[in-house]
Design an enzyme around this catalytic site. Structure first.
Site, PDB file in Angstrom:
ATOM      1  N   GLY A  79       4.442   4.168   2.889  1.00  0.00           N
ATOM      2  CA  GLY A  79       4.015   2.913   2.282  1.00  0.00           C
ATOM      3  C   GLY A  79       4.151   1.785   3.275  1.00  0.00           C
ATOM      4  O   GLY A  79       4.746   1.965   4.351  1.00  0.00           O
ATOM      5  N   LYS A  80       3.624   0.651   2.977  1.00  0.00           N
ATOM      6  CA  LYS A  80       3.811  -0.530   3.831  1.00  0.00           C
ATOM      7  C   LYS A  80       3.431  -1.760   3.038  1.00  0.00           C
ATOM      8  O   LYS A  80       2.629  -1.680   2.096  1.00  0.00           O
ATOM      9  CB  LYS A  80       2.923  -0.442   5.074  1.00  0.00           C
ATOM     10  CG  LYS A  80       3.416  -1.262   6.251  1.00  0.00           C
ATOM     11  CD  LYS A  80       4.522  -0.553   7.002  1.00  0.00           C
ATOM     12  CE  LYS A  80       5.056  -1.374   8.154  1.00  0.00           C
ATOM     13  NZ  LYS A  80       5.889  -0.564   9.055  1.00  0.00           N
ATOM     14  N   GLY A  81       4.014  -2.903   3.408  1.00  0.00           N
ATOM     15  CA  GLY A  81       3.670  -4.145   2.732  1.00  0.00           C
ATOM     16  C   GLY A  81       3.558  -5.268   3.734  1.00  0.00           C
ATOM     17  O   GLY A  81       3.963  -5.134   4.893  1.00  0.00           O
ATOM     18  N   VAL A 102       0.857  -1.188   0.000  1.00  0.00           N
ATOM     19  CA  VAL A 102       0.000   0.000   0.000  1.00  0.00           C
ATOM     20  C   VAL A 102       0.891   1.235   0.000  1.00  0.00           C
ATOM     21  O   VAL A 102       1.856   1.313   0.761  1.00  0.00           O
ATOM     22  CB  VAL A 102      -0.919   0.022   1.246  1.00  0.00           C
ATOM     23  CG1 VAL A 102      -1.698   1.335   1.324  1.00  0.00           C
ATOM     24  CG2 VAL A 102      -1.878  -1.161   1.238  1.00  0.00           C
ATOM     25  N   ASP A 128      10.170  -5.103   8.816  1.00  0.00           N
ATOM     26  CA  ASP A 128       9.193  -4.882   9.885  1.00  0.00           C
ATOM     27  C   ASP A 128       9.079  -6.220  10.631  1.00  0.00           C
ATOM     28  O   ASP A 128      10.015  -7.026  10.575  1.00  0.00           O
ATOM     29  CB  ASP A 128       7.850  -4.398   9.297  1.00  0.00           C
ATOM     30  CG  ASP A 128       6.888  -3.903  10.374  1.00  0.00           C
ATOM     31  OD1 ASP A 128       7.121  -2.818  10.939  1.00  0.00           O
ATOM     32  OD2 ASP A 128       5.905  -4.602  10.679  1.00  0.00           O
TER      33      ASP A 128
END
Ligand code: NAD
Length: 422
Positions: free
Chosen positions: A111-113, A66, A152
């Site tokens: 952003g992040k995944g 995202v 993360d």
């Protein structure tokens, strides 16, 4: 346990970040269109990942990436491997990244995944395949100028090395700046592994200063002993704090005289778990959170302090190592009870700050000394803390709402400067 909406449906993590945004945006008097533009994610990609397990079976996993905002620069944010990963969670984590990067003043959006999987049941070979397929599937939207992933929960420098290699194979050129948190020998930065914990230590130290608590000798409880929790524990211990309790997913330990964190790290390296460390009493997860102490550092997952247990918190300061550990309802209770919360988007921003340093070093092809990294990080973290603290004093707002106000204002300023392409 999540807090409830008025219709008794549990609030999701994304609902939490939207509530935090709304409360701050209201105080800034933004118009409705701009609110929608700034708060909703820019784009979200869902990918299917077919992986041949070691036993020969084909299994299909789901992955997400995202991008919440690219107004201040390329999207930036970690990749999480966990059974509870969902689009909602990744959207929330991406939004927090936008505000975090703005608070520390680095030229990135958010952003992040994540991949919904249980890495504890997967072999290194399976994890490598999963990582490579995920990278290939999100390849079109990542890149040094587009979106730069990082580690993360349950991802680490090895996973970043696989991502960098996969991207580079497709791009037909080594592209180290596509991810950060890499091993040092392939473009990683000295100080990156400790950076989030070091930032938590600086934030906790500044919070103790404004609350008139002596940092040396301050009593500390830490939930989570992974990258963030263990490094925060080690660095706070080395500053003279007394770490009285630590937990991981397996349980919690307590020692009122203080835990030797170097010895605990060795114990965890040997046994892979915190419980079982000698000369400590074992506690439940809930007991650790409600211990009498100066500083509580939640450094595991979201929603651990909710309206159910916020009244039981006895810490004077909460330094949020994790993203989203306190729900908005819990925030109100903590504020009423005089608990000083250093919010995630400020407190754990040390990781993304040194990720920015890594990206800069990769693009220059010139690498800095560790002292240089740590000193620059300290300057940025202390300034960010003071900026947020000043905002909170000027507006009579909690540190969280002040942090959101500052961040939204900074993203708004560049958005207006660039203009809205419509
Ligand atoms: P990690 O996987 O290295 O460690 C997570 C730790 O939490 C482990 O010790 C695990 O055992 C523990 N844990 C899990 N569930 C628990 C529970 N119910 N009770 C107690 N402990 C529990 O992950 P990490 O990278 O340290 O990330 C932790 C948090 O910090 C996450 O919220 C992450 O988004 C946030 N964060 C990480 C970074 C980073 O650079 N790694 C940066 C900013 C924020």
């Amino acid at each position: 346990m999540a807090d409830l909406k008025s219709n008794d449906i549990p609030l999701s993590v994304f609902d939490n970040v939207m509530q935090q945004f709304d409360e701050a945006a209201q105080r800034l008097n933004l118009d409705q269109g701009m609110i929608e533009f700034l708060k909703q994610p820019r784009r979200a990609l869902i990918v299917k990942l077919p992986i041949r397990r070691d036993n020969g079976q084909l299994e299909v996993f789901t992955g997400y990436r995202v991008q919440h905002s690219i107004n201040r620069g390329p999207a930036k944010g970690g990749v999480r491997y966990h059974p509870q990963v969902s689009l909602d969670e990744v959207m929330a984590l991406a939004a927090w990244m936008t505000w975090k990067c703005a608070i520390v003043g680095i030229p990135f959006g958010g952003g992040k995944g994540g991949i919904k999987c249980d890495p504890t049941t997967m072999s290194p070979h399976e994890l490598e395949h999963l990582t490579r397929r995920y990278t290939a599937e999100i390849m079109d939207i990542i890149g040094p100028e587009k979106d730069v992933p990082a580690p993360d929960v349950n991802t680490n420098p090895q996973v970043m090395a696989w991502m960098m290699d996969t991207f580079s194979m497709h791009a037909r050129q080594t592209t180290t700046a596509v991810v950060t948190g890499k091993p040092i020998d392939i473009g990683g930065s000295l100080g990156r592994v400790e950076a989030t914990g070091r930032g938590v230590m600086f934030s906790a130290r500044e919070a103790a200063r404004v609350k008139g608590i002596l940092f040396e000798g301050a009593t500390v409880a830490i939930q989570g002993f992974g990258n963030v929790g263990s490094m925060a524990a080690k660095l706070m211990y080395e500053q003279g704090c007394k770490i009285i309790a630590v937990s991981d997913v397996y349980g919690a330990i307590y020692c009122p005289d203080g835990i030797n964190i170097h010895a605990l790290m060795e114990h965890v390296a040997n046994t892979r778990r915190v419980p079982g460390f000698p000369h400590c009493k074992e506690l439940t997860h809930d007991e650790l959170l409600s211990l009498e102490c100066d500083i509580l550092v939640p450094a595991a997952l979201e929603n651990v302090i909710t309206s159910d247990n916020a009244d039981s918190i006895k810490a004077k300061i909460i330094a949020e190592g994790a993203n989203g550990p306190v729900t908005p309802n819990a925030d109100r209770i903590l504020d009423k009870n005089g608990v000083f919360v250093v919010p995630d988007i400020l407190c754990n921003a040390g990781g993304v700050t040194v990720s920015y340093f890594e990206w800069v070093q990769d693009r220059m092809g010139y690498f800095w000394e560790e002292d240089d990294v740590n000193q620059r990080l300290e300057r940025i973290m202390v300034k960010a803390f003071n900026d947020v603290y000043q905002m909170s004093q000027e507006h009579g707002a909690t540190m969280r709402i002040a942090a959101f106000m500052l961040a939204i204002k900074r993203v708004l300023d560049v958005t207006l400067m660039r203009g809205v392409y419509s």
